[in-house]
Scaffold this active site. Structure first.
Site, PDB file in Angstrom:
ATOM      1  CD1 TRP A  78      69.754  38.839  79.676  1.00 21.86           C
ATOM      2  CD2 TRP A  78      71.295  37.967  78.698  1.00 21.86           C
ATOM      3  NE1 TRP A  78      69.581  39.101  78.279  1.00 21.86           N
ATOM      4  CE2 TRP A  78      70.551  38.448  77.776  1.00 21.86           C
ATOM      5  CE3 TRP A  78      72.826  37.094  77.980  1.00 21.86           C
ATOM      6  CZ2 TRP A  78      70.807  38.406  76.398  1.00 21.86           C
ATOM      7  CZ3 TRP A  78      72.725  37.438  76.635  1.00 21.86           C
ATOM      8  CH2 TRP A  78      71.838  37.852  75.722  1.00 21.86           C
ATOM      9  CD1 TRP A  79      68.811  40.811  83.432  1.00 17.73           C
ATOM     10  CD2 TRP A  79      68.843  41.008  85.796  1.00 17.73           C
ATOM     11  NE1 TRP A  79      67.338  40.412  84.047  1.00 17.73           N
ATOM     12  CE2 TRP A  79      67.493  40.741  85.378  1.00 17.73           C
ATOM     13  CE3 TRP A  79      69.183  41.352  87.225  1.00 17.73           C
ATOM     14  CZ2 TRP A  79      66.585  40.373  86.350  1.00 17.73           C
ATOM     15  CZ3 TRP A  79      68.264  41.059  87.983  1.00 17.73           C
ATOM     16  CH2 TRP A  79      66.733  40.546  87.721  1.00 17.73           C
TER      17      TRP A  79
ATOM     18  CG  HIS B  58      68.282  39.577  72.759  1.00 16.01           C
ATOM     19  ND1 HIS B  58      69.020  40.703  73.160  1.00 16.01           N
ATOM     20  CD2 HIS B  58      67.595  39.088  73.607  1.00 16.01           C
ATOM     21  CE1 HIS B  58      68.385  40.878  74.422  1.00 16.01           C
ATOM     22  NE2 HIS B  58      67.772  39.766  74.719  1.00 16.01           N
TER      23      HIS B  58
ATOM     24  CE1 TYR C   3      67.891  44.277  74.641  1.00 15.73           C
ATOM     25  CE2 TYR C   3      66.757  43.545  72.439  1.00 15.73           C
ATOM     26  CZ  TYR C   3      66.858  43.794  74.008  1.00 15.73           C
ATOM     27  OH  TYR C   3      66.006  43.108  74.758  1.00 15.73           O
TER      28      TYR C   3
ATOM     29  CE1 TYR D 206      60.785  37.736  76.466  1.00 16.63           C
ATOM     30  CE2 TYR D 206      62.227  36.580  77.563  1.00 16.63           C
ATOM     31  CZ  TYR D 206      61.782  37.543  77.484  1.00 16.63           C
ATOM     32  OH  TYR D 206      62.423  38.737  78.181  1.00 16.63           O
TER      33      TYR D 206
END
Length: 104
Positions: A76-77, A22, A18, A41
């Site tokens: 992206w999902w 990112h 993960y 963000y």
């Protein structure tokens, strides 16, 4: 500027991947988020529960509600679906968080 916070759930054993994905976030995804009025963000991980806590700022005239329909966001999902709890369309299961305190 509005602050928006929500939580998501990471699957066990997916912490490093993960973070890696990112760290290598797609420039086109960053551009889409910025264009929609999303800034500052951050995503935090509670390693004990694998809960992800996201915090972002939304510009006054943001279009963040349209992000789920953008092809780059949907791609992206799909790219992230193997790492976290998702809905059938691969959108992450997000639970909104209510702000109870803030200090500048």
């Amino acid at each position: 500027m509005k602050r928006n916070a929500f939580k998501m759930k990471l699957k066990p054993g997916c912490e490093a991947e993960y973070r890696k994905r990112h760290d290598e976030i797609w420039p086109e995804l960053s551009a889409v988020l910025t264009a929609a009025g999303v800034s500052d963000y951050s995503i935090f991980l509670d390693e004990e529960t694998l809960t992800l806590f996201a915090v972002q700022k939304l510009a006054g005239k943001n279009t963040a509600d349209s992000l789920p329909f953008h092809p780059v966001v949907r791609e992206w999902w799909d790219h992230m679906a193997d790492l976290m709890d998702t809905h059938p369309d691969n959108s992450p299961v997000c639970v909104p968080l209510r702000e109870v305190f803030h200090q500048d």
